[in-house]
Write a protein that holds these residues in place. Structure first.
Motif, mmCIF file in Angstrom:
data_model
loop_
_atom_site.group_PDB
_atom_site.id
_atom_site.type_symbol
_atom_site.label_atom_id
_atom_site.label_comp_id
_atom_site.label_asym_id
_atom_site.label_seq_id
_atom_site.Cartn_x
_atom_site.Cartn_y
_atom_site.Cartn_z
ATOM 1 N N ILE A 317 0.261 -1.582 0.093
ATOM 2 C CA ILE A 317 -0.124 -0.246 0.321
ATOM 3 C C ILE A 317 0.904 0.994 -0.110
ATOM 4 O O ILE A 317 0.202 2.492 -0.310
ATOM 5 N N GLU A 318 1.853 1.117 -0.344
ATOM 6 C CA GLU A 318 3.048 2.036 0.436
ATOM 7 C C GLU A 318 3.107 2.856 -0.912
ATOM 8 O O GLU A 318 3.066 2.267 -2.898
ATOM 9 N N GLU A 319 2.968 4.149 -1.426
ATOM 10 C CA GLU A 319 3.141 5.501 -2.426
ATOM 11 C C GLU A 319 4.462 6.109 -2.282
ATOM 12 O O GLU A 319 5.815 5.499 -1.972
ATOM 13 N N TYR A 327 7.045 4.196 -9.980
ATOM 14 C CA TYR A 327 6.417 5.185 -11.059
ATOM 15 C C TYR A 327 6.341 5.217 -12.016
ATOM 16 O O TYR A 327 7.713 5.325 -12.835
ATOM 17 N N GLY A 328 5.753 5.325 -13.558
ATOM 18 C CA GLY A 328 6.003 5.644 -14.711
ATOM 19 C C GLY A 328 6.546 4.635 -15.240
ATOM 20 O O GLY A 328 6.997 4.459 -16.797
ATOM 21 N N ILE A 329 6.532 3.213 -14.669
ATOM 22 C CA ILE A 329 7.723 2.262 -15.967
ATOM 23 C C ILE A 329 6.509 1.154 -16.491
ATOM 24 O O ILE A 329 7.014 0.902 -17.722
ATOM 25 N N TYR A 330 4.391 1.233 -16.215
ATOM 26 C CA TYR A 330 4.505 0.274 -17.359
ATOM 27 C C TYR A 330 2.747 1.761 -17.291
ATOM 28 O O TYR A 330 2.962 1.930 -16.763
ATOM 29 N N ASP A 331 2.609 0.074 -18.340
ATOM 30 C CA ASP A 331 1.140 1.522 -19.216
ATOM 31 C C ASP A 331 -0.131 1.366 -18.059
ATOM 32 O O ASP A 331 -0.128 1.895 -18.104
ATOM 33 N N GLU A 332 -0.238 0.443 -17.455
ATOM 34 C CA GLU A 332 -1.361 -0.505 -17.071
ATOM 35 C C GLU A 332 -1.275 -1.224 -15.232
ATOM 36 O O GLU A 332 0.482 -1.711 -16.005
ATOM 37 N N PHE A 333 -1.077 -0.934 -14.453
ATOM 38 C CA PHE A 333 -0.733 -1.865 -13.204
ATOM 39 C C PHE A 333 -1.958 -2.649 -12.370
ATOM 40 O O PHE A 333 -2.728 -1.716 -12.260
#
Length: 370
Positions: A317-319, A327-333
């Motif tokens: 749950i960590e942001e 962040y910014g690595i995958y199109d969708e996760f």
């Protein structure tokens, strides 16, 4: 179909791997997170030389290939070798999934479906009530019905993160969330056996169902003492990558539930050896998957297929305040809805890598000299 090129794209925190065959087929994998730039260097120096030009037309060839790598690098049996091997292993599973137009879950004998997850906190620098309130908020947003939080201090030599924190956080989380959720805790190698048993009794009194890594993970006899003394499930194994030690742990009932990390282990093939050992012993597997990198995707696919899977998958749950690099690595996760996460259904891992991230990463390549 032979390995002709291995490319790595990495930062200090995460490293992605692209394997290309002489037939032009490609697959994506990942070395373990944390110091991934070192793992990528190990991959090119100590893994690639032994796998370039190897025939990978059948998934059954992967195990023998990596056994050969570890034999050739027998003086280096530790964590970095496994973390590096994982990048090639997982890329080959993705490649075969794309070739067969199947998900890795299907290659392993399962079917992609929504799978229950537990919301996993990594924080100790948070007050007991703030943690409990965070869980309640996330329960309302994502429908989580299981949560894990931290007790003690990481490798804490029997000390709490601050005096009284563990005694406060256990009842605070239970009181705030009520009795309708499963609660898990992680000791992260904190305690000697006698203290771990005392903490375990506190956990039992508050209906906690899972006590992870109560003692220094390398002290197997200490952990066994805790397992034997408590009624709740004692769990462990995330740090372990030596198959002989895994056999020792399972043969000796060191813990109740086993938690290999696919990236720390060296990929799917080696993790499945642990899964099969545990299954033969009637033991449950609930892997470690503590961040939103591909390790969570790998784990979802595997847990959707194995017969001795536990009731949930770890889901961080960590942001950005804790994991800014994810962040910014995958199109969708994958995301959690109603306390579950859908196993990706596309070919291979079912996750696309963004070119914009690759362009910024450190790049290395190994190529087959025919």
């Amino acid at each position: 179909m032979k390995i002709s090129r291995i490319e790595t794209f990495c930062t200090e925190d995460i490293g992605l791997v692209r394997v290309t065959t002489d037939t032009g087929h490609q697959g994506w994998g990942q070395v373990s997170t944390y110091h991934s730039d070192i793992s990528c260097t190990v991959l090119h120096r100590q893994v690639a030389p032994w796998v370039m030009g190897r025939d990978v037309s059948e998934l059954s060839q992967i195990g023998d290939m990596f056994d050969y790598v570890f034999e050739k690098e027998h003086k280096f049996p530790g964590s970095y070798m496994c973390r590096a091997v994982c990048g090639v292993d997982t890329a080959l599973w993705d490649l075969h999934g794309k070739l067969q137009e199947k998900s890795v879950c299907e290659l392993l004998g399962g079917t992609p479906h929504p799978i229950r997850v537990y919301a996993s906190s990594m924080k100790r620098d948070i007050s007991p009530q703030d943690e409990a309130d965070r869980f309640a908020r996330l329960r309302d947003i994502h429908g989580y019905d299981a949560f894990k939080f931290r007790v003690g201090a990481e490798c804490g030599r029997n000390q709490d993160e601050w005096p009284g924190r563990t005694d406060a956080i256990v009842p605070a989380v239970r009181k705030t969330l009520g009795d309708d959720v499963d609660l898990l805790v992680d000791g992260n190698s904190c305690y000697r056996p006698e203290t771990a048993i005392e903490v375990g009794k506190l956990l039992q009194d508050n209906g906690i169902c899972h006590f992870e890594e109560p003692c220094p993970y390398w002290e197997y006899e200490w952990t066994k003492q805790v397992t034997d003394a408590l009624d709740i499930d004692v769990t462990g194994g995330e740090q372990d990558n030596n198959l002989a030690l895994w056999k020792y742990m399972i043969d000796n009932d060191t813990v109740d539930i086993y938690q290999p990390d696919i990236c720390y282990m060296g990929g799917i093939e080696r993790t499945m050896r642990v899964v099969n050992m545990a299954q033969e012993a009637g033991k449950i597997i609930t892997p470690h998957a503590a961040n939103m990198s591909l390790v969570t995707v790998f784990t979802l696919h595997m847990m959707g297929a194995i017969k001795n899977a536990g009731p949930y998958v770890e889901f961080s749950i960590e942001e950005a305040d804790y994991y800014p690099w994810q962040y910014g690595i995958y199109d969708e996760f994958p995301v959690a809805r109603d306390g579950k996460v859908q196993i990706p259904e596309g070919p291979g891992w079912g996750v696309n890598i963004r070119e914009s991230w690759l362009e910024k990463a450190q790049y290395q390549v190994s190529e087959w000299e025919k």
